[in-house]
Write a protein that holds these residues in place. Sequence first.
Motif, mmCIF file in Angstrom:
data_model
loop_
_atom_site.group_PDB
_atom_site.id
_atom_site.type_symbol
_atom_site.label_atom_id
_atom_site.label_comp_id
_atom_site.label_asym_id
_atom_site.label_seq_id
_atom_site.Cartn_x
_atom_site.Cartn_y
_atom_site.Cartn_z
ATOM 1 N N ASN A 160 51.094 13.831 74.566
ATOM 2 C CA ASN A 160 50.542 12.905 73.562
ATOM 3 C C ASN A 160 50.967 13.410 72.182
ATOM 4 O O ASN A 160 50.270 14.186 71.550
ATOM 5 C CB ASN A 160 49.013 12.844 73.694
ATOM 6 C CG ASN A 160 48.416 11.730 72.877
ATOM 7 O OD1 ASN A 160 49.119 11.059 72.114
ATOM 8 N ND2 ASN A 160 47.127 11.520 73.022
ATOM 9 N N ILE A 161 52.122 12.978 71.730
ATOM 10 C CA ILE A 161 52.694 13.447 70.467
ATOM 11 C C ILE A 161 52.795 12.257 69.525
ATOM 12 O O ILE A 161 53.271 11.185 69.922
ATOM 13 C CB ILE A 161 54.112 14.039 70.691
ATOM 14 C CG1 ILE A 161 54.098 15.104 71.785
ATOM 15 C CG2 ILE A 161 54.672 14.591 69.392
ATOM 16 C CD1 ILE A 161 53.512 16.418 71.382
ATOM 17 N N SER A 162 52.379 12.451 68.278
ATOM 18 C CA SER A 162 52.454 11.328 67.343
ATOM 19 C C SER A 162 52.942 11.789 65.970
ATOM 20 O O SER A 162 52.885 12.983 65.650
ATOM 21 C CB SER A 162 51.081 10.657 67.205
ATOM 22 O OG SER A 162 50.171 11.550 66.610
ATOM 23 N N ALA A 163 53.424 10.856 65.220
ATOM 24 C CA ALA A 163 53.834 11.117 63.839
ATOM 25 C C ALA A 163 53.354 9.946 62.991
ATOM 26 O O ALA A 163 53.414 8.786 63.416
ATOM 27 C CB ALA A 163 55.340 11.262 63.735
ATOM 28 N N THR A 179 58.570 18.727 75.016
ATOM 29 C CA THR A 179 57.677 18.507 73.878
ATOM 30 C C THR A 179 58.438 18.571 72.560
ATOM 31 O O THR A 179 58.174 17.794 71.638
ATOM 32 C CB THR A 179 56.543 19.546 73.893
ATOM 33 O OG1 THR A 179 55.958 19.577 75.187
ATOM 34 C CG2 THR A 179 55.474 19.201 72.878
ATOM 35 N N SER A 180 59.387 19.502 72.468
ATOM 36 C CA SER A 180 60.182 19.587 71.236
ATOM 37 C C SER A 180 61.006 18.320 71.035
ATOM 38 O O SER A 180 61.122 17.816 69.911
ATOM 39 C CB SER A 180 61.117 20.797 71.295
ATOM 40 O OG SER A 180 60.367 21.972 71.261
ATOM 41 N N GLU A 216 59.324 11.970 64.995
ATOM 42 C CA GLU A 216 59.596 12.130 63.554
ATOM 43 C C GLU A 216 60.675 11.144 63.121
ATOM 44 O O GLU A 216 60.546 10.439 62.119
ATOM 45 C CB GLU A 216 60.039 13.567 63.262
ATOM 46 C CG GLU A 216 60.346 13.801 61.790
ATOM 47 C CD GLU A 216 61.104 15.092 61.542
ATOM 48 O OE1 GLU A 216 61.310 15.865 62.496
ATOM 49 O OE2 GLU A 216 61.511 15.316 60.384
ATOM 50 N N ALA A 221 57.127 26.084 82.137
ATOM 51 C CA ALA A 221 56.813 26.318 80.726
ATOM 52 C C ALA A 221 58.034 26.026 79.848
ATOM 53 O O ALA A 221 57.917 25.405 78.784
ATOM 54 C CB ALA A 221 56.337 27.748 80.520
ATOM 55 N N GLY A 222 59.188 26.464 80.293
ATOM 56 C CA GLY A 222 60.415 26.191 79.550
ATOM 57 C C GLY A 222 60.720 24.706 79.492
ATOM 58 O O GLY A 222 61.064 24.159 78.437
ATOM 59 N N ALA A 264 57.249 29.856 85.002
ATOM 60 C CA ALA A 264 58.161 30.116 83.880
ATOM 61 C C ALA A 264 59.110 28.935 83.673
ATOM 62 O O ALA A 264 59.357 28.510 82.540
ATOM 63 C CB ALA A 264 58.952 31.386 84.143
ATOM 64 N N CYS A 311 55.082 32.619 89.728
ATOM 65 C CA CYS A 311 55.619 33.105 88.458
ATOM 66 C C CYS A 311 56.922 32.384 88.100
ATOM 67 O O CYS A 311 57.136 31.977 86.950
ATOM 68 C CB CYS A 311 55.852 34.608 88.520
ATOM 69 S SG CYS A 311 54.326 35.542 88.615
ATOM 70 N N THR A 346 58.720 15.616 69.840
ATOM 71 C CA THR A 346 58.308 15.804 68.442
ATOM 72 C C THR A 346 59.404 15.351 67.479
ATOM 73 O O THR A 346 59.143 14.629 66.515
ATOM 74 C CB THR A 346 57.967 17.285 68.190
ATOM 75 O OG1 THR A 346 56.970 17.693 69.116
ATOM 76 C CG2 THR A 346 57.460 17.493 66.775
ATOM 77 N N TRP A 360 58.588 22.260 79.811
ATOM 78 C CA TRP A 360 57.574 21.607 78.978
ATOM 79 C C TRP A 360 57.910 21.782 77.493
ATOM 80 O O TRP A 360 57.778 20.844 76.703
ATOM 81 C CB TRP A 360 56.213 22.207 79.315
ATOM 82 C CG TRP A 360 55.122 21.821 78.365
ATOM 83 C CD1 TRP A 360 54.405 20.656 78.355
ATOM 84 C CD2 TRP A 360 54.642 22.602 77.279
ATOM 85 N NE1 TRP A 360 53.512 20.680 77.320
ATOM 86 C CE2 TRP A 360 53.626 21.852 76.644
ATOM 87 C CE3 TRP A 360 54.960 23.861 76.782
ATOM 88 C CZ2 TRP A 360 52.945 22.328 75.544
ATOM 89 C CZ3 TRP A 360 54.271 24.332 75.688
ATOM 90 C CH2 TRP A 360 53.277 23.573 75.080
ATOM 91 N N ALA A 361 58.354 22.999 77.133
ATOM 92 C CA ALA A 361 58.689 23.246 75.722
ATOM 93 C C ALA A 361 59.865 22.378 75.284
ATOM 94 O O ALA A 361 59.858 21.819 74.182
ATOM 95 C CB ALA A 361 59.002 24.721 75.508
#
Lengths: 208, 210
Positions: free
Chosen positions: A196-199, A50-51, A58, A43-44, A40, A36, A54, A46-47
């Motif tokens: 895999n993030i694209s703009a 990823t942010s 951009e 996950a934090g 947790a 756990c 992104t 990764w967020a």
Amino acid sequence: MGGELEGVVRLRRMPRAPSGQAIVEFAVVLPLFLFCLIGALDAGLWAVQTSAETSAVEQAAMVASSAGSSPTSETAPDARAVMASISGRLRSALFGTAIKSWCATDANGGCAPDSTQHCPSTPAEVQAADGPRVVVVCVSEADPPACVTPPPGQVAPYPLGCGDSPMITVRVVGFVASLVPPGFGPGAGGFELPTNISATTHTLRFAP
Amino acid sequence: MRRSRRRGDDAQAVLETALVIPILLFLICNFVAVMVQVTVQEQLNAATALAAQSRFQAPENAVDPAGSRCCGVHGATLVTAGLPTGCRYAAESFYGTMTTYTGLLHWQTATLCTSGGDSGNAANPPAKPVAYPGSPANADVSCDIGSIKPGGAVVPGYVDRTLNPPSGLDVVTCSASASLDFANTPLAWGVFWTPTLHAQAEALPPPFRQ
């Protein structure tokens, strides 16, 4: 003397089951607790990663779309120049991950602009080329078809979309460092997660 | 007597574990769901901003010829014939950027291209934008943009009265809304909420353009 004997008797009578039970409980709960906690944290992490990716793609798309917007510029924006504009933002978020610009390797082992602009489309492709925990910044340009004289019955401009400005796609693709241990995540090497993030945006191009 | 007490302790431990583990998993699921929501919101913001910016990559008076269409990324093809070319550029940028997590999103469809919105001020009442004739109504992004018709008539875009008061500035606004649904993911076990995400971006015309 009598007191010592009493102590020995008390020790012998002490039930041993509770300590064994505590160990078993601890052994059961510890992996769950760690699962756990690490889940947790990951996950934090990764967020955040990823942010950052992104917002970086951009910004990179805006840089790339304006790179060709001068009367003298006719070529696609250089991936390294685009990466330079966002590398600081990416490096601060993707700790433990190497960041590269996607380009072809020249005869000296250096990084030459990829004339074919073949960008990797999957994280696995990046991993095969560059190893684990590497993301690449890839810039590709899709040019519209050239306008030709329309055949009888068709109206200019022909073919459709021939007068459009080129489309720029900036992609951050690869595997980022994470807390997922080997054998549990999609990354073959472990301690990594795919990204895999694209703009995509149109670019303003002056006529030469 | 002692045996029954031990059995009671064991039962208590099992009960405690049975209570705590679902609560822990519930908390973890919701924590991950919030992280996913933050990430998708970030991507929606980026896609909407690039869509608004893209409008200015097309000439102001360019209009899509007959047969023009775009996107079709999320199962819908948008017919853009007769609309300002910048409108299609905005849609292409939006759909080209919004490529991940699409399986989790239920889009609130809107008119792709509108004109004439007004933020309003003391002298001018706020005005809602109206759809361009022929603009598809099943788009996931909606952009309020101005254009110049071939005859020279000016179609107003969104007037933001907070900029350059009191006359305002004719800008481009794009907005998109979607609800985030975890029903088809393992998180559905512990996530019982369906947040609605909304993004709006405004782009100012560059000083020099075609």
